[in-house]
Design a protein around this motif. Sequence first.
Motif, PDB file in Angstrom:
ATOM      1  N   GLU B 964       0.737  -1.153  -0.038  1.00 14.09           N
ATOM      2  CA  GLU B 964      -0.047   0.057   0.041  1.00 14.09           C
ATOM      3  C   GLU B 964       0.890   1.224  -0.121  1.00 14.09           C
ATOM      4  O   GLU B 964       1.873   1.473   0.685  1.00 14.09           O
ATOM      5  N   ALA B 965       0.534   2.160  -1.003  1.00 14.37           N
ATOM      6  CA  ALA B 965       1.196   3.267  -0.822  1.00 14.37           C
ATOM      7  C   ALA B 965       0.497   4.648  -0.936  1.00 14.37           C
ATOM      8  O   ALA B 965      -0.596   4.620  -1.422  1.00 14.37           O
ATOM      9  N   GLU B 966       0.944   5.572  -0.579  1.00 16.16           N
ATOM     10  CA  GLU B 966       0.435   6.766  -0.592  1.00 16.16           C
ATOM     11  C   GLU B 966       0.808   8.010  -1.887  1.00 16.16           C
ATOM     12  O   GLU B 966       2.004   7.751  -2.126  1.00 16.16           O
ATOM     13  N   ILE B 967      -0.100   8.500  -2.470  1.00  6.96           N
ATOM     14  CA  ILE B 967       0.342   9.218  -3.401  1.00  6.96           C
ATOM     15  C   ILE B 967       0.746  10.479  -3.124  1.00  6.96           C
ATOM     16  O   ILE B 967      -0.155  11.175  -2.212  1.00  6.96           O
ATOM     17  N   VAL B 968       1.869  10.982  -3.339  1.00  7.41           N
ATOM     18  CA  VAL B 968       2.256  12.497  -2.773  1.00  7.41           C
ATOM     19  C   VAL B 968       2.876  13.163  -4.025  1.00  7.41           C
ATOM     20  O   VAL B 968       2.938  12.620  -5.005  1.00  7.41           O
ATOM     21  N   SER B 969       3.337  14.235  -3.528  1.00  3.33           N
ATOM     22  CA  SER B 969       3.998  15.172  -4.722  1.00  3.33           C
ATOM     23  C   SER B 969       5.240  14.633  -5.008  1.00  3.33           C
ATOM     24  O   SER B 969       6.069  13.963  -4.104  1.00  3.33           O
ATOM     25  N   PRO B 970       5.750  14.732  -6.423  1.00  2.00           N
ATOM     26  CA  PRO B 970       6.995  14.019  -6.494  1.00  2.00           C
ATOM     27  C   PRO B 970       8.307  14.752  -6.010  1.00  2.00           C
ATOM     28  O   PRO B 970       9.336  14.140  -5.953  1.00  2.00           O
ATOM     29  N   HIS B 971       8.020  15.855  -5.457  1.00  2.00           N
ATOM     30  CA  HIS B 971       8.997  16.650  -4.701  1.00  2.00           C
ATOM     31  C   HIS B 971       9.192  16.229  -3.447  1.00  2.00           C
ATOM     32  O   HIS B 971       8.555  17.032  -2.579  1.00  2.00           O
ATOM     33  N   PHE B 972       9.778  15.147  -3.096  1.00  2.00           N
ATOM     34  CA  PHE B 972       9.961  14.790  -1.724  1.00  2.00           C
ATOM     35  C   PHE B 972      10.693  15.571  -0.840  1.00  2.00           C
ATOM     36  O   PHE B 972      10.428  15.691   0.371  1.00  2.00           O
ATOM     37  N   PHE B 973      11.743  15.892  -1.218  1.00  3.31           N
ATOM     38  CA  PHE B 973      12.409  16.892  -0.527  1.00  3.31           C
ATOM     39  C   PHE B 973      12.542  18.384  -0.818  1.00  3.31           C
ATOM     40  O   PHE B 973      12.715  18.712  -1.962  1.00  3.31           O
ATOM     41  N   ASP B 974      12.554  19.191  -0.010  1.00  2.00           N
ATOM     42  CA  ASP B 974      12.745  20.674  -0.010  1.00  2.00           C
ATOM     43  C   ASP B 974      11.726  20.944  -1.372  1.00  2.00           C
ATOM     44  O   ASP B 974      12.422  21.492  -2.417  1.00  2.00           O
ATOM     45  N   PRO B 975      10.684  20.844  -1.251  1.00  2.00           N
ATOM     46  CA  PRO B 975       9.902  21.228  -2.119  1.00  2.00           C
ATOM     47  C   PRO B 975       9.971  22.497  -2.979  1.00  2.00           C
ATOM     48  O   PRO B 975       9.606  22.758  -3.918  1.00  2.00           O
ATOM     49  N   ASP B 976      10.057  23.590  -1.998  1.00  2.00           N
ATOM     50  CA  ASP B 976      10.211  24.911  -2.374  1.00  2.00           C
ATOM     51  C   ASP B 976      11.527  25.359  -3.005  1.00  2.00           C
ATOM     52  O   ASP B 976      11.534  26.544  -3.350  1.00  2.00           O
TER      53      ASP B 976
END
Lengths: 95, 982, 416, 189
Positions: B964-976
Amino acid sequence: MIIDHPLLGPRDVSEFVYLGDASLINRPDSQNENAAKHFYEYLYLRENPAGEHRELWYHEHGDRSWLVVTRDTLTHKITRVELARDTALAAGRNK
Amino acid sequence: MSQINRISGGLIDRDKTLNFKFDGRVFEGHPGDTLASALLANGQRLVGRSFKYHRPRGIVTAGSEEPNALVQLRRGAHQEPNTRATETELFEGLEATSQNHRGSLKYDLMAVNDLLSPFLTAGFYYKTFMWPKGFWEKVYEPAIRASAGLGRLSGEPDPDTYDKGFLHCDILIIGGGAAGLSAALTAGRSGARVILAEENFRMGGRLIAETLELGGMSGTEWVTETLAELTAMTNLRFMPRTTVYGAFDHGIYGTLERMTDHLSSNEQKPRQVLWRIYSKRAILCAGATERLIAFGNNDRPGVMLAGATRAYVNRWAVTPGQRIAIFTNNNDGWRTATDLTEKGVEVTAVVDTRDGPARVTPSGASVVMGGRIIDTKGRHGIRSLTLSNGQTIPADCLAVSGGWNPNVHLTCHQGGRPVWRDDIAAFTPGDNLPVGMTVAGAANGSLGLAGALAEGGKAGNVATQDIGYSRSNYTAPKTEEEAVGISAFWYVKESRQRSWLDLQNDVTIKDVQLACQEGFSAVEHMKRYTTLGMATDQGKMANVPALAVLAECTNKSIPDTGTTVFRPPYSPVSIGAFAGRSRGNDFRPYRLTPSHDWAVEQSAVFVETGMWLRARWFPQPGETHWRQHVDREVLQTRKSVGVCDVTTLGKIDIQGRDAPAFLNSVYANAFGKLAVGKVRYGLMLREDGIAMDDGTTARLSEKRFVMTTTTANAVSVFRHLEFCRQCLWPGMDVHVISATEQFAQYSVAGPNSRRLLGRLVDPEFDISNEAFPFMACAEITVCGGTPARLFRISFSGELAYEIAVPTRYGDALIRVLIAAGEPFDVVPYGTEALSVMRIEKGHPAGGELNGQTTAHDLGMGRLLSKSTDYIGNTLRQRPGLNFEDRPTLMGFRPVDRSTNLTAGAHIIAKGKEATMENDEGWISSVASSPTLKYSIGLGFIKRGSRRLGDVIRVVNPLKGEDVEAEIVSPHFFDPDGERLRV
Amino acid sequence: MRNSGFKILTEALTGNKGWKANWRQPTPKSAYDVIIVGAGGHGLATAYYLAKEFDITNVAVLEKGWIGSGNVGRNTTIIRSNYMLPGNEPFYEWSMKLWEGLEQDLNYNVMVSQRGILNLFHNDPQRDTFIRRGNAMRLAGADAVLLDREDVQKMCPFFDFNSSRFPIKGGLLQPRGGTVRHDAVAWGYARKGDELGVDILQNCEVQSFMIEGGVCKGVETTKGSIKAKKVAVCVAGSSGRVMAMAGIRVPIESHVMQAFVSEALKPVIPGVVTFGAGHFYVSQSDKGGLVFGGDIDGYNSYAQRGNLPVVEDVCEGGMAIMPMIGRARILRMWGGTVDMSMDGSPFIDKTHIEGLYFNGGWCYGGFKATPASGWCYAHLLANEKPHEVASEFRLDRFSRGHIIDEKGMGAQPNLH
Amino acid sequence: MSDFMLKVRSPLDGIELTYGDVAIREITDRDIVSIAIPLGGTETLSKAVISAYQTELPAVGRCAKSHVDNAHFLGMAPDQYFIVFDRSGSESTDKITSKLGKTGYFTDQSDSWVMMRIGGPKSRTALERICPIDLHPTVFPEESVTRTLMEHLSTIILSEGNDHYLLLSARSSAGSFLQVLQKSVENVL
């Protein structure tokens, strides 16, 4: 096969990379109202004759010229080789 | 007793004796022998077993058409299956073994097949082995397979080497017999560049196998004299042991030269050289091949072609038997009788299918005109023959002449179809020959010596004149002409025993008739149904007689029934030769990065990316798992600073007044207004609207940009740019040239990257955040004046730079970067850490830019330029590339953080069955993020951007995973992107 | 006439005189319900399934030469269903299922031999793509197994695991993949189709289509004019030429594909093997020949012959993974014309001319598709709507943007 | 002033090999600059070259020599030349700019290539094994130049006459190229 390069003379085909139908030079005008149709035909409905075919070859391991080669697809006989740039200019593609 | 069949004369060197082994027995022969002639000299008649029925077989020919005498040559890894004894030059220590038997050659257990032959007719296997279902694969086929094949591969790598080469000539002469030598004389005398290629190790063709006189000399004397003139010519290249195996487009001939096959040891030199010969004209003088007549048990050891018999007697001083009978339908058989008698060999009978008077009567021989042989006796070699008139004739060898087939093979390689000639009962070259080819001599149907000499000489003259050389004087030597006098006779109808057409594949007259009866009456159907002509000899002897049988079945003439065309190669060519040097580590060149030597010193582990070798990671003492190397490299980079060689990215120097406009057209995002000293990310589309490549492009001056491409697409992008420049917009002033190799380029990434670089960059250049912000670029100098380029770009998501210096400084620069980084505990990182960091940042790479995704799919829709036309802008708008359900790029992380995602896994909604209908996307890249301390993935999922936070299943049936996995933003790290700009 | 072991036995004892012709040599009727142009594997399969599954037996298959003289007569005999995209995989998997019952269905041993097909990979990105593909296969009900290096080593110990330029890291295996005796496929379909009443007309070349008011009503042939309610073109390799007679341009280029066979050797290669870092795939025939091929030559051609650069490239690939074949010899090389479509996927569709149907664009993978292609084409001809597993093989998919591009090569036929 | 110095390394560290009468040597003291002709600027460039180098620009496939800096102009493509000249202290493109001004688009290629010279009576026989070009002196006389494919490597070959050839191949694969050359010589000796 051997392609008789207009500037360099006869050269083995392994120096070249093939692209296909020379009408790929005639990229349509994207501003035309039927651009979608024109681009579809340009990209997907290419000439595929059993006989004389004008086609694009790139002299990748040579002088990096794109060439328009007229070649018979039944016999592989090549009757004409031109620099594609000249063909394109002659077709009015100078911008 | 040794060499019981050796007789006087011949072209062998009796002063030297060569020892060789066949099936473990030691024999003797002489230089000049072939394995076949030496075996015959020693009275060894049984040499192999046939393919299907395992019938005992002997030597039939003296050339490359041999269907029976195939041996396993040499030993161990050097062993070479299916080698023709008739072409194998004898050398000291030669070892050969016979093939295709279980048990000994003489007592082959598989010979039981012969008893079953009524059941094993042509195509029997199509009619059976179907019940019960499943037995074919488990029972029948394995049994059939187990008995397949003739020779055996060693199973070990071929220990020899091969080479290739390119030769250019005005005239290529194929065949060094009477016609070929004559052609060489005229062509050579004209001054043209000539190559003379001869399959045999000795020039002369039939001239050295016959007792014909020409110009008052023996054939051998004339050949010697001619060779003396030819070898003195500097414009002529001799190539014995050279087979021209194929005629390719535009005068290119595929040619194999056997360099060391005839030697005991090759002394590390290539075994064979595969030449590509470029010719303006070619003269085919390939001679002719004799064929058998079919009659009952005509496959027994001792049955031999009449011409081969003469060759053994005259050239090799070997008689194939002590009492020889002759069966012929033309005058050649009589010539055999004469030659044998002159050598003192007993001729027991001459059986001529033609009526009329006997031409000579050798003493003690029966002469039967209008005769038919219906059977032979002798299990492991003939003892006697039975004629249709009931007469029995003793013989341990039967020389058969069924007429000659011109060797038209090469004339067919470009679609030429041979034409039938009744007068010689054979196919001769048709029209539609390969461009530039003419045919002379026996290959052209001129089976007599005078014709060959005249045609060859003329062909040489015509060819040289054609290409601008002057004609040379040539008078063909006088010779006694004798007509072939053939009266077509294909098989003995009276035979009740099986009569062989294809000796190797065991195809008999009855098989052809049965094929016809079952509706396989088209030539190609017959051949495919019976397998006639598909053995290693390619039907050189069998095709025409089979055609005659088929013609009879269908009540048509031979030319109406069809013809037989040939495909390359003329005779089989080793795969090793075609590969040349390109094997093992030399399969493709290595491209090495500027830091390669240094990386080797650091014990880096390398990975192939295209032709490049790149450092994958740099193991440290104490680390036992690659994850430890990678985690350390990532964490240390994110914590302080890391260095990575990124030279492999394509770099293209773009200059010209129209360079900005050009970039605007090849990139999907706008470039025209990029300021000098700035870098921008660029996305390039194909004309069909699919993403092609991405990279950054820097503007170095008004008219100059430097573009980077992905490593994988560097070549194709450059080609594409040339296409755009030359073909689409030839009026633009823009030039492109690759600069990939010109610069060694290193990424310096991490919070301390600026401080590290500060120790290198010459003080007049200010690289502070203010003076040199994110996405800045400049031409600077480092280390006291070395020119360099500095780009402030980041793939890792850290404050980062790429620094480029001319490649000659590349080795030094990596060492300097590491030395200068010492205070910061700098770490070199490899491609794996690079990949982890880019996944943490959500940057697309190969798994995402896979030729199937659009800018929208990649989440870059907003990047697309709105105002201008660019490649791909029209067709990207097609509905199929924009419908709502298209999978788009998202990030994924497992709900249970201790589990891992797998790249290539598919996405299924919770509660749904894992089927293709329910497939919602796939995971394209994964990383075990040391930063986040769990597994993360990039992937494509339907309606992705609207499903943030949803939980789905990532399934990998191949490994039985279901996570099972969660859909998240592809920018895992330091999104800004805060870390980029500090 | 049923084939059976008993029949072989009795025939053997009576001199094999009772075997009959496998198909009739009928004279053309003036009209048929369906004319199929092209008696290759696909055309003959279409006729057979029309008769058997859809009860349409008033069918003629027209062939300009002898049956099976096109690509079914010259290919590397591989069957597999290892595709990735939803538009393809269910179709090829269904074809595989049909292969698995074909011998009993046709009462003809076409020698379906499921010895497995192994696609090697040499780096991680390649592995990931194969995992994606293998999982797509599994989701579609096909079989797929991911092998690591050790697994491959057990299966093919003769590979170059030590000195290779691109080391073998593993492979994707489809155990049900394999080979089929290619000619026999044409013969088996022809024999059974003929038995069900289909007319197979050899040496009957179509010279033009009878098109009136946008409706195709038959064909003119070298054996006279023949009317038909439906004309189904199935001439891969000549698709462009034949469709041009109907004034239709198809998104296909004709390319030459070479293949090679070695001399017969004792069995060494277990199934089908493909190299992942070059162009080479190989299997060994029941007679012992190594049957292998690689990439297409790469330029438009109808000449049915190739040139040396590709021959050499293929052999380099072969030597790169299995250097034991160096001393095996190439016995024969040949080139066939293949329909290369613009995305590497085929077409089974109606045309804009009523009564005229098209099947083509199989690139170099048409052989394995033979049963399903025949069935789906028959389905389209009988029901006027595509079979569900072939519903994406539409001629208008490029103008709509619904591309089925397994390799992601784009509109460049020579790269598929 | 930086504490660090960058040392120069040539692709093959200046290797020299002799096999019988064939010699292979890496050339390390020459620079290469690509000159692209601005659209419509052929004449301007041509004049500049004549005035700075006292030589005419060569045709594609030919080489023109100048005594200035021992420069060789190689006609590489319809709108592109390579100038190969003796390395001096200054940056290569600066040097060309100083001679030719802004009459062309200059790109430094000095570090893009490994430059090898092969010479000796059997050098043509050795090259026969890898070079598809007809090197016969009547076809490829002295001062002919072209790019072709040798053992999968794109390579520029210049005839220096008398069985001497200059070869330029990509720098990153210099090691593989050297092996290719060595093997060719070894195989024909």
